[in-house]
Design an enzyme around this catalytic site. Structure first.
Site, short mmCIF file in Angstrom:
data_model
loop_
_atom_site.label_atom_id
_atom_site.label_comp_id
_atom_site.label_asym_id
_atom_site.label_seq_id
_atom_site.Cartn_x
_atom_site.Cartn_y
_atom_site.Cartn_z
N CYS A 77 2.41 2.12 -22.80
CA CYS A 77 1.27 1.27 -22.45
C CYS A 77 0.26 1.15 -23.59
CB CYS A 77 0.59 1.77 -21.19
SG CYS A 77 -0.22 3.37 -21.35
N ASP A 159 -8.68 -7.27 9.35
CA ASP A 159 -9.05 -6.81 8.02
C ASP A 159 -8.08 -5.70 7.64
OD1 ASP A 159 -10.36 -6.67 5.64
OD2 ASP A 159 -12.15 -5.67 6.39
N ASP A 228 -10.61 -11.80 7.01
CA ASP A 228 -11.43 -11.42 5.86
C ASP A 228 -10.75 -11.92 4.60
OD1 ASP A 228 -13.12 -10.32 4.04
OD2 ASP A 228 -12.79 -8.25 4.60
#
Length: 344
Positions: A77, A159, A228
């Protein structure tokens, strides 16, 4: 990711048999395959990786994931930098990133890499986000914007909260006349798709469908469901509320806490005021200021409602909180269930 109506990686939704199959990619695995293609002595950028996945909108997720992932000794990375060549964040110590690049033959001057010399973007990848975009475009054609036919007596809300690799959804049923919580249910699944703007449905839809299925079986399905997230207020006019509505055949309304896209002017808005949100030369949502202080909400139709209906329903269940009461309780219950863990 477990999909709806079929095996783990492919979805054909029973309510819409004419829709094509959609493969939900494992973006974490796809990202690691891309990273392994970056040669020694070269670097790439978060944006280049995102474009290889099929959408530059994934760049922020890539940066956050690489900063916080489990960092192994053979991880590469460190070969990912910002678009201006600056080193950016790193899962290990920041000084280690420069040292690793120097050891691989990449010149680092003033914490910056010359991308013209060392940049790499020649990835081999099927761009797995592009089929999801095409699926959304087809789904957008199935969205219906029509008035609610019955008086709204019960409003639902969904949600999703996340904790320790689990996605936990809550569905609540709100009695409009009594202004109180009438019923609720939660469900959980493994978290298997990241948050990328525009793709929230592929992260949350399976577990939301679980709680809506429980509500339907128990005779607790509301006249309309608040989600949501966004409905038509979306880059492709089909946010998570529209996915939930079309694929579960329920009227839905999107209630967003921030402006995903489009334009509006909220300057000087009074409590209770609404103003139109424009996208692609259409009014697709209303900015709504529920209180004198605090940020606006963004209300958009998801499926089988009009924008006027959506605003009217939200007003009917709004209290002195920032969000409508059903969404407040869905958020609270999903968070509580997520923290409690799988064995509670």
């Amino acid at each position: 990711m477990q999909a709806i109506g079929t095996d783990v990686r492919t979805a054909r939704f029973a309510s819409m048999p004419s829709l094509p199959r959609v493969h939900i990619p494992d973006l974490y695995a796809e990202l690691w395959q891309l990273l392994r293609q970056v040669p020694v002595g070269r670097v790439t950028t978060y944006g280049a990786l995102a474009r290889a996945l099929g959408d530059v909108a994934a760049a922020r997720w890539i940066g956050e994931f690489l900063r916080g992932h489990s960092h192994e000794r053979d991880c590469v990375c460190h070969r990912v930098v910002r678009q201006d060549g600056s080193l950016g964040l790193y899962a290990g110590q920041p000084c280690e990133k420069a040292a690793l690049l120097l050891a691989e033959g990449v010149e680092v001057r003033d914490d910056r890499v010359d991308l013209a010399r060392f940049g790499f973007e020649n990835f081999r990848c099927a761009k797995p986000l592009e089929p999801l975009q095409r699926f959304q475009a087809k789904l957008a054609d199935r969205v219906l914007l029509c008035p609610l036919t019955n008086r709204v007596r019960r409003v639902g809300a969904v949600d999703v909260s996340y904790h320790d690799g689990r996605a936990v959804a809550a569905y609540v049923l709100w009695d409009v006349a009594e202004q109180k919580l009438a019923w609720s249910v939660t469900a959980a699944r493994p978290e298997q798709f990241p948050y990328i703007p525009g793709y929230l449905a592929f992260r949350e839809l399976p577990v939301i469908t679980d709680v809506l299925g429980a509500a339907r079986r128990g005779g607790r399905l509301a006249d309309v469901v608040l989600v949501d997230g966004n409905g038509r207020l979306h880059h492709r006019h089909v946010g998570v509320a529209s996915h939930v509505g079309v694929l579960n055949d329920v009227p839905t309304i999107g209630v967003g806490k921030s402006l995903l896209c489009g334009r509006t002017d909220t300057t000087g808005m009074a409590a209770g005021e609404t103003r139109p949100v424009w996208l692609d030369d259409q009014i697709v949502a209303e900015a709504f200021r529920p209180r004198e202080t605090g940020k606006c909400l963004y209300i958009s139709p998801g499926h089988r409602v009009t924008l006027n209906d959506a605003v009217r329903v939200v007003r009917a269940v709004q209290s002195d909180r920032r969000v409508p009461e059903p969404i407040y309780w869905a958020d609270r219950l999903s968070r509580r269930a997520a923290r409690a863990g799988p064995h509670q």
